[in-house]
Design a protein around this motif. Sequence first.
Motif, PDB file in Angstrom:
ATOM      1  N   MET A 180     -32.359-111.759  50.235  1.00 41.74           N
ATOM      2  CA  MET A 180     -31.492-112.932  49.728  1.00 41.74           C
ATOM      3  C   MET A 180     -31.780-113.071  48.147  1.00 41.74           C
ATOM      4  O   MET A 180     -30.752-113.367  47.607  1.00 41.74           O
ATOM      5  CB  MET A 180     -31.817-114.003  50.887  1.00 41.74           C
ATOM      6  N   TRP A 238     -29.907-110.625  46.548  1.00 44.75           N
ATOM      7  CA  TRP A 238     -28.539-110.741  46.798  1.00 44.75           C
ATOM      8  C   TRP A 238     -27.934-111.976  45.697  1.00 44.75           C
ATOM      9  O   TRP A 238     -26.814-111.699  44.881  1.00 44.75           O
ATOM     10  CB  TRP A 238     -27.923-111.126  48.000  1.00 44.75           C
ATOM     11  N   GLU A 239     -28.615-112.950  45.796  1.00 44.50           N
ATOM     12  CA  GLU A 239     -28.381-113.994  44.831  1.00 44.50           C
ATOM     13  C   GLU A 239     -28.349-113.816  43.252  1.00 44.50           C
ATOM     14  O   GLU A 239     -27.849-114.113  42.541  1.00 44.50           O
ATOM     15  CB  GLU A 239     -29.341-115.176  45.176  1.00 44.50           C
ATOM     16  N   ARG A 267     -25.049-103.078  46.677  1.00 47.15           N
ATOM     17  CA  ARG A 267     -24.799-104.170  47.801  1.00 47.15           C
ATOM     18  C   ARG A 267     -24.638-103.480  48.997  1.00 47.15           C
ATOM     19  O   ARG A 267     -24.817-104.299  49.986  1.00 47.15           O
ATOM     20  CB  ARG A 267     -23.467-104.655  46.965  1.00 47.15           C
ATOM     21  N   LEU A 298     -27.953-103.432  51.044  1.00 50.73           N
ATOM     22  CA  LEU A 298     -28.517-104.676  51.155  1.00 50.73           C
ATOM     23  C   LEU A 298     -27.676-105.181  52.321  1.00 50.73           C
ATOM     24  O   LEU A 298     -28.489-105.999  53.332  1.00 50.73           O
ATOM     25  CB  LEU A 298     -28.482-105.409  49.917  1.00 50.73           C
ATOM     26  N   LEU A 299     -26.471-105.444  52.183  1.00 50.42           N
ATOM     27  CA  LEU A 299     -25.619-106.082  53.450  1.00 50.42           C
ATOM     28  C   LEU A 299     -25.938-105.201  54.751  1.00 50.42           C
ATOM     29  O   LEU A 299     -25.965-105.893  55.735  1.00 50.42           O
ATOM     30  CB  LEU A 299     -24.292-106.029  52.919  1.00 50.42           C
ATOM     31  N   GLY A 335     -27.545-117.728  51.424  1.00 47.47           N
ATOM     32  CA  GLY A 335     -26.878-116.908  50.627  1.00 47.47           C
ATOM     33  C   GLY A 335     -25.369-116.652  51.185  1.00 47.47           C
ATOM     34  O   GLY A 335     -24.686-115.812  50.746  1.00 47.47           O
ATOM     35  N   ILE A 344     -21.919-114.182  50.261  1.00 46.32           N
ATOM     36  CA  ILE A 344     -21.561-113.219  51.248  1.00 46.32           C
ATOM     37  C   ILE A 344     -20.081-113.531  51.843  1.00 46.32           C
ATOM     38  O   ILE A 344     -19.534-112.323  51.854  1.00 46.32           O
ATOM     39  CB  ILE A 344     -22.577-113.086  52.541  1.00 46.32           C
ATOM     40  N   GLU A 384     -17.962-112.145  49.043  1.00 42.91           N
ATOM     41  CA  GLU A 384     -17.997-110.692  49.182  1.00 42.91           C
ATOM     42  C   GLU A 384     -16.925-110.096  50.062  1.00 42.91           C
ATOM     43  O   GLU A 384     -16.112-109.169  50.003  1.00 42.91           O
ATOM     44  CB  GLU A 384     -19.218-110.072  49.576  1.00 42.91           C
ATOM     45  N   SER A 409     -18.447-102.842  51.867  1.00 36.43           N
ATOM     46  CA  SER A 409     -19.095-104.141  51.864  1.00 36.43           C
ATOM     47  C   SER A 409     -18.723-105.361  52.377  1.00 36.43           C
ATOM     48  O   SER A 409     -19.334-106.230  52.977  1.00 36.43           O
ATOM     49  CB  SER A 409     -19.554-104.297  50.152  1.00 36.43           C
ATOM     50  N   ALA A 446     -20.469-107.460  55.321  1.00 38.40           N
ATOM     51  CA  ALA A 446     -20.463-109.351  54.919  1.00 38.40           C
ATOM     52  C   ALA A 446     -19.661-109.916  55.915  1.00 38.40           C
ATOM     53  O   ALA A 446     -20.059-110.954  56.405  1.00 38.40           O
ATOM     54  CB  ALA A 446     -19.723-109.201  53.557  1.00 38.40           C
TER      55      ALA A 446
END
Length: 160
Positions: A81, A84-85, A94, A97-98, A129, A133, A136, A145, A149
Amino acid sequence: MRGMDDKPRSSPLVPDAVAAEIARHDWESVECGCGRSALHLEDTLWAAAEGHPAAFRALEGHAFAGKRLAPPAPAVSGVLMAVWEAGPPRRATREALLWTVLALLGTEDDGSSHEAGLYGQSTAFVRRGLPAIHREAAHAPGTVSAAYAGGIVDILGLRA
């Protein structure tokens, strides 16, 4: 990995907030999902923070495996996170990560009605976060993504 006498690790690609989140956890004292100390995850998390998509997927078997979380999951969630932030610019980063966050959230809840457990601790980091999200998911409908999300938002039950 660094020893006690080494300088803290740094990278021009890793924002200070992400480096601080990695450094704040005592990885050595946590048993990894692979059975070793979680200290070896620092290298993987630095690679993820630098934007290497494969590093996120490499967390499988260490922070989570199948439908089970491993003890490093909450700390890993905190680092994810923080990344992500910081706003990873590359689409592939992205997405990876997601995907990882969604995989973590897709595990069984190991807590009880009286304690958070690994799942509750991990989701506490993800909820931090959640506004970004959610953006997104809404920003680029039809993309991978946005699908990941949206899945995260749905799992946490906070879809508007």
